[in-house]
Design a protein around this motif. Structure first.
Motif, PDB file in Angstrom:
ATOM      1  N   ASN A  43      -2.168  11.231   3.635  1.00 27.55           N
ATOM      2  CA  ASN A  43      -3.163  10.308   3.802  1.00 27.55           C
ATOM      3  C   ASN A  43      -4.285  10.845   3.091  1.00 27.55           C
ATOM      4  N   THR A  44      -4.284  11.046   1.906  1.00 26.32           N
ATOM      5  CA  THR A  44      -5.460  11.660   1.074  1.00 26.32           C
ATOM      6  C   THR A  44      -5.409  10.882  -0.341  1.00 26.32           C
ATOM      7  N   LEU A  85       0.831  -1.148  -0.076  1.00 26.16           N
ATOM      8  CA  LEU A  85      -0.038  -0.087  -0.173  1.00 26.16           C
ATOM      9  C   LEU A  85       0.896   1.288  -0.072  1.00 26.16           C
ATOM     10  N   ILE A  86       0.495   2.076  -1.182  1.00 24.16           N
ATOM     11  CA  ILE A  86       1.235   3.395  -1.194  1.00 24.16           C
ATOM     12  C   ILE A  86       0.484   4.565  -1.037  1.00 24.16           C
ATOM     13  N   ASN A  87       0.783   5.487  -0.102  1.00 24.16           N
ATOM     14  CA  ASN A  87      -0.176   6.795   0.291  1.00 24.16           C
ATOM     15  C   ASN A  87       0.775   7.976   0.171  1.00 24.16           C
ATOM     16  N   SER A  88      -0.047   9.179   0.127  1.00 22.02           N
ATOM     17  CA  SER A  88       0.591  10.326   0.165  1.00 22.02           C
ATOM     18  C   SER A  88       1.005  10.677   1.418  1.00 22.02           C
ATOM     19  N   SER A  89       1.759  11.740   1.802  1.00 21.25           N
ATOM     20  CA  SER A  89       2.133  12.071   3.152  1.00 21.25           C
ATOM     21  C   SER A  89       1.244  12.466   4.126  1.00 21.25           C
ATOM     22  N   ILE A 103      -7.363   7.126   6.857  1.00 18.00           N
ATOM     23  CA  ILE A 103      -8.145   8.113   6.487  1.00 18.00           C
ATOM     24  C   ILE A 103      -8.931   8.929   7.556  1.00 18.00           C
ATOM     25  N   PHE A 104      -9.193   8.082   8.744  1.00 18.06           N
ATOM     26  CA  PHE A 104     -10.123   8.482   9.804  1.00 18.06           C
ATOM     27  C   PHE A 104      -9.516   8.400  11.077  1.00 18.06           C
ATOM     28  N   LYS A 105      -8.165   8.834  10.904  1.00 18.86           N
ATOM     29  CA  LYS A 105      -7.242   9.062  12.279  1.00 18.86           C
ATOM     30  C   LYS A 105      -7.970   9.389  13.447  1.00 18.86           C
ATOM     31  N   GLN A 106      -8.947  10.585  13.248  1.00 22.07           N
ATOM     32  CA  GLN A 106      -9.768  11.182  14.509  1.00 22.07           C
ATOM     33  C   GLN A 106     -10.570  10.304  15.213  1.00 22.07           C
TER      34      GLN A 106
END
Length: 534
Positions: free
Chosen positions: A448-449, A442-446, A474-477
């Protein structure tokens, strides 16, 4: 180019409409775009819809129907990868011992997938478990002293994990004959063989799961699925992403720009070139190596009904993991068929329905050196692929007869399976050469979007674990809050817990999932397990 969204009406028809903010007169971005209508996007989309029902989701698929590439039932082996039979998930160390850590991790991940599917069946989102998952014993079969020694050590090592409780091992040809008579019939009775068997293995139709999930998502007014739409590039625009899409549903192809807060590229081999258009630095140094596969298949009931197992052998020396030969029972639309392979193929396409320019257009100044290094360091792999490409019809049949001595050539048909793109990446340790990586990443932008899934097996089998990882990013909060923890525990009863070494939890989880999915279960007996382990 005009910017707009397709808006769903109550009768499931669509109107084209620009969506503006009442205050700023600017387009309101949708919450997430999912690129590719396969098992990955379908799984992530369903998670989001359960956890964030008000989120707007657009799904774009380049073909006219869902799950037609890697997820398609004919484009993969359908093995529910639990590391029961796949020898490449257990490696032999220099001291001769067997490392089972990867096998445990993959098994845990597949158990999470089964829990998710069971939850969806209970919620009547997935229907008729037999349409997508069935018990087919998983077996490993080897011959030759070194391979037999390896399998014996592997079996003994796996006894240290409760996840492999119930696996049996034999070097007795008569016992193996009871398990797989088709494989043993006509074989030299003096040939030394060894086999392991796990009765609770499964055959999975990932395409059917994807279709059912997408059908359920399509009923939601906040979800719009667009087929025959090709995503051509992805660009950053401040705190949003612009998805450039070509609508090929009429003679005059229309260009669209879709604004979104998040994007997931679950487009199989197309994930790499699409991610490259985004310009994120995290993709620098990544390249792709496309490898296809062919299978011999038979529908002859006088053959198929004599064999109920997925029998995996040992990969050829220097062959990739996807080259592991296996004789598989498949259950497709209620019919039992048999397949054997794979036989490697090569072309420059990144998708089965891709373009011949895919490989060449993916090369750039960031990944040219890694791909050249991998080519120089894997000459044996290249030689293996060349040998595969020049195989004759008789050569393939001879390979089949090693597993099924009494096979008749006229009973078997060669089919083209899916295209896989193996990961090539720059080694983070600059003193070492670049890597050819077999697996899923899994690759993601810094921020996380933007996310993309690269690689191949065991991807589909661990789709739920990958989706969970994405949900956490995506939903860290929301993660670690009581409402979300409670909901995720309802969906995945083992959430935040490990099954390995937890007999009570493993029995509870497997009992529940097997009951709902109508699968066999082997109850772990603690005293018996401790005796076996010793």
């Amino acid at each position: 180019m005009q910017e707009y969204h397709n808006v769903k009406l109550n009768n499931n028809c669509y109107i084209t409409q620009q969506i503006f903010s009442s205050n700023t007169n600017t387009i309101i971005p949708i919450d997430i775009v999912l690129i590719g209508a396969g098992i990955m996007s379908a799984t992530l989309g369903m998670f989001i819809k359960i956890l964030k029902p008000n989120w707007t989701i657009n799904i774009y698929e380049r073909l006219k129907k869902p799950a037609q590439e890697s997820s398609n039932v004919w484009n993969n082996a359908g093995t529910g990868h639990a590391a029961f039979c796949e020898l490449n998930y257990t490696t032999q160390k220099k001291d001769g011992s067997i490392d089972i850590n990867k096998a445990i991790k993959i098994n845990e991940s597949f158990e999470i997938s089964r829990q998710f599917w069971a939850f969806l069946v209970k919620e009547k989102i997935l229907n008729n478990p037999a349409s997508f998952i069935n018990n087919v014993p998983h077996m490993s079969l080897v011959w030759g002293n070194n391979n037999i020694d390896f399998l014996r050590k592997r079996f003994q090592a796996l006894q240290n994990s409760i996840l492999f409780y119930g696996m049996t091992y034999s070097e007795n040809n008569q016992e193996i004959n009871k398990w797989i008579p088709l494989v043993m019939d006509g074989r030299n009775p003096h040939q030394k063989l060894a086999a392991t068997r796990m009765e609770i293995g499964t055959d999975v139709n990932f395409g059917e799961i994807a279709k059912q999930l997408l059908d359920a998502l399509q009923k939601d007014n906040n979800v719009n699925t667009h087929y025959n739409h090709i995503v051509t590039k992805i660009k950053r625009n401040n705190n949003k992403w612009i998805i450039y899409v070509t609508d090929n549903n009429n003679n005059n192809a229309q260009q669209k720009k879709i604004h979104t807060r998040h994007a997931f590229i679950g487009a199989g081999g197309a994930s790499l070139p699409l991610l490259q258009t985004s310009g994120i630095k995290e993709i620098h140094g990544y390249a792709g190596f496309p490898v296809g596969g062919q299978f011999l298949t038979t529908h002859k009931q006088n053959v198929t009904l004599k064999h109920l197992a997925k029998v995996y052998g040992q990969a050829p020396i220097y062959g990739p993991p996807m080259s592991v030969p296996h004789l598989d029972t498949r259950i497709i639309n209620g019919q039992q068929i048999l397949s054997f392979g794979p036989f490697a193929t090569f072309n420059s396409k990144f998708l089965k329905n891709g373009s011949w320019t895919d490989l060449f257009s993916s090369l750039n100044r960031h990944n040219l050196l890694p791909i050249l290094q991998v080519g120089c360091n894997n000459l044996q792999l290249i030689q293996y692929l060349i040998k595969q490409l020049i195989m004759s019809k008789q050569d393939r049949f001879n390979a089949l007869q090693e597993f099924y001595p009494q096979a008749k050539l006229e009973d078997w048909k060669l089919i083209q399976a899916g295209q896989r793109v193996q990961i090539i990446k720059k080694n983070i340790n600059k003193t070492k050469k670049s890597l050819l990586q077999f697996g899923t990443e899994l690759i993601n932008s810094s921020d996380n979007t933007l996310f993309a899934l690269l690689g191949a097996s065991p991807g589909a089998s661990i789709a739920v674990s990958i989706a969970l990882e994405l949900i956490h990013k995506i939903f860290k909060q929301h993660i670690n809050t009581a409402p979300w923890d409670n909901k995720l525990l309802e969906i995945i009863p083992s959430y935040k817990q490990k099954l390995d070494n937890n007999i009570i939890l493993t029995n509870k989880i497997r009992r529940n999932t097997c009951s709902i999915l109508k699968l066999k279960n082997i109850e772990i007996q603690q005293i018996k397990y401790l005796m076996i382990k010793q």
